[in-house]
Design a protein around this motif. Sequence first.
Motif, short mmCIF file in Angstrom:
data_model
loop_
_atom_site.label_atom_id
_atom_site.label_comp_id
_atom_site.label_asym_id
_atom_site.label_seq_id
_atom_site.Cartn_x
_atom_site.Cartn_y
_atom_site.Cartn_z
N GLY A 50 2.31 8.00 -8.52
CA GLY A 50 1.35 7.92 -7.42
C GLY A 50 0.69 6.58 -7.25
N LEU A 51 1.18 5.54 -7.91
CA LEU A 51 0.52 4.23 -7.85
C LEU A 51 0.69 3.55 -6.50
CD1 LEU A 51 1.19 2.80 -11.41
CD2 LEU A 51 -0.86 3.94 -10.53
N GLY A 52 1.56 4.08 -5.64
CA GLY A 52 1.71 3.53 -4.30
C GLY A 52 0.73 4.11 -3.30
N LYS A 53 -0.18 4.97 -3.78
CA LYS A 53 -1.18 5.55 -2.88
C LYS A 53 -2.19 4.49 -2.43
CE LYS A 53 -1.27 10.14 -5.13
NZ LYS A 53 -0.96 11.00 -3.97
N TRP A 176 8.54 1.93 -4.44
CA TRP A 176 8.70 0.65 -5.13
C TRP A 176 7.70 0.53 -6.27
CZ3 TRP A 176 5.70 -3.78 -5.90
CH2 TRP A 176 6.37 -4.94 -6.28
N TYR A 177 6.46 0.97 -6.02
CA TYR A 177 5.42 0.88 -7.05
C TYR A 177 5.70 1.83 -8.20
CZ TYR A 177 3.16 -1.87 -3.49
OH TYR A 177 2.90 -2.84 -2.56
N PRO A 233 -11.83 0.56 0.37
CA PRO A 233 -11.13 0.56 1.67
C PRO A 233 -9.92 1.47 1.65
CG PRO A 233 -10.58 -1.42 0.44
CD PRO A 233 -11.65 -0.72 -0.35
N ARG A 234 -9.59 1.97 2.83
CA ARG A 234 -8.35 2.75 2.98
C ARG A 234 -7.22 1.75 3.14
NH1 ARG A 234 -12.11 5.11 6.71
NH2 ARG A 234 -12.82 7.20 6.07
N ARG A 235 -6.66 1.33 2.01
CA ARG A 235 -5.67 0.26 2.04
C ARG A 235 -4.58 0.52 1.02
NH1 ARG A 235 -8.05 -5.60 1.29
NH2 ARG A 235 -8.48 -4.80 -0.80
N LEU A 236 -3.34 0.37 1.46
CA LEU A 236 -2.20 0.53 0.58
C LEU A 236 -2.08 -0.70 -0.33
CD1 LEU A 236 0.39 1.93 3.16
CD2 LEU A 236 -0.90 3.23 1.45
N PRO A 237 -1.37 -0.57 -1.45
CA PRO A 237 -1.24 -1.73 -2.34
C PRO A 237 -0.55 -2.92 -1.69
CG PRO A 237 0.19 0.08 -3.04
CD PRO A 237 -0.74 0.63 -2.03
N MET A 262 -4.35 9.41 16.34
CA MET A 262 -3.65 10.12 15.29
C MET A 262 -3.59 9.26 14.03
SD MET A 262 0.26 11.63 15.28
CE MET A 262 -0.11 12.80 16.60
N LEU A 263 -3.76 9.90 12.88
CA LEU A 263 -3.67 9.20 11.62
C LEU A 263 -2.22 9.17 11.14
CD1 LEU A 263 -6.78 10.74 9.83
CD2 LEU A 263 -6.58 8.46 10.82
N SER A 264 -1.92 8.22 10.29
CA SER A 264 -0.56 8.10 9.76
C SER A 264 -0.25 9.30 8.86
CB SER A 264 -0.42 6.80 8.97
OG SER A 264 -1.11 6.91 7.73
N TRP A 265 1.04 9.50 8.60
CA TRP A 265 1.45 10.61 7.74
C TRP A 265 0.88 10.41 6.33
CZ3 TRP A 265 4.12 9.93 3.25
CH2 TRP A 265 4.73 8.70 3.06
N VAL A 266 0.67 9.16 5.91
CA VAL A 266 0.10 8.90 4.59
C VAL A 266 -1.25 9.59 4.46
CG1 VAL A 266 -0.73 7.11 3.04
CG2 VAL A 266 1.32 6.70 4.41
N CYS A 267 -2.07 9.52 5.51
CA CYS A 267 -3.39 10.15 5.48
C CYS A 267 -3.28 11.66 5.68
CB CYS A 267 -4.28 9.54 6.56
SG CYS A 267 -4.77 7.83 6.25
N ARG A 268 -2.45 12.09 6.61
CA ARG A 268 -2.37 13.51 6.93
C ARG A 268 -1.81 14.34 5.78
NH1 ARG A 268 1.20 14.13 10.83
NH2 ARG A 268 1.72 11.96 11.22
N TYR A 269 -1.01 13.70 4.91
CA TYR A 269 -0.45 14.41 3.77
C TYR A 269 -1.21 14.16 2.47
CZ TYR A 269 3.61 16.16 6.28
OH TYR A 269 4.42 16.85 7.15
#
Length: 282
Positions: A50-53, A176-177, A233-237, A262-269
């Motif tokens: 889960g480090l790519g969260k 990748w992470y 922040p809501r920020r990906l690595p 609409m939010l991205s699937w990253v947020c919705r899931y």
Amino acid sequence: MIDLAALVKDRMDNPRDLPDTVDGSAIARAALRQLYDKRKDDGLRWRLSGLGKCARALSYIKHKVPPDGRRIDARSRLTFALGDITEAILVHALTEALEGDSEWSLSNVGEDQAPVWLDVGEEYEPIKGHPDGIILRNGEPYAVLEIKSAASYGFRRARNLMKSGFCPWDRTESYWYQVQAYMEALDLDQAGVLMLCKDSGAVQSFWVPRDQNYMFDLRWHLNIASAKPEDVPRRLPSGEKLAPRVELSKRDGVTKLKKHGMLSWVCRYCQHANVCWGDRLT
């Protein structure tokens, strides 16, 4: 480098009589795992997978904020079960395809998987993960084995990137992470990815090299994620910020289109989607 996909396809193209010595219990257990396994920590612990969260999602996990968002429901478990079965079959096929090969073999696959821990610094507990296996070369660990099933969109995207001479997984891909973390934990310089298209049954494979800057970037990301969630922040690595989509009419620049907001699937899931976005979640 060996072509993992070609080995699997050749083995699948040439079925054999089922010998009495083949033990299918591992595949059976993989098929049934989602009916019986329960997460003891309810997902409130950092894991290598889960480090790519995004940084805020990791912060919610670190601070033990109860999940309020996407949960593991029946649909999710059936999806995971298909992934478990895929992994078990591909590992079995790949193992048999390598039988008699004096150079290449597999270890730590299937029920012989072993956990690994990544030490990211004194301020953090070692982070645990479960790689799908290890590829051996001349009996020595050579690369991480990672098996993934993908929908047709993700499968085609990976194939097109390979045709253009690029590695399908880079810093914009959460997987990748994960594989970089496994390589660091095992001190290996390669990861071999075997990917199955869930829609067509096509198989492809590619290699991901170890990135020497990964640990620096990971510590930077985890340092940000260690603050209180409301300060993170809501920020990906990769640096990408997560925000509601802006979809306005090109004609007047004011009229909101169907996907506006609409939010991205990253947020919705995300398992913390509701606590993070509240009423803004659409």
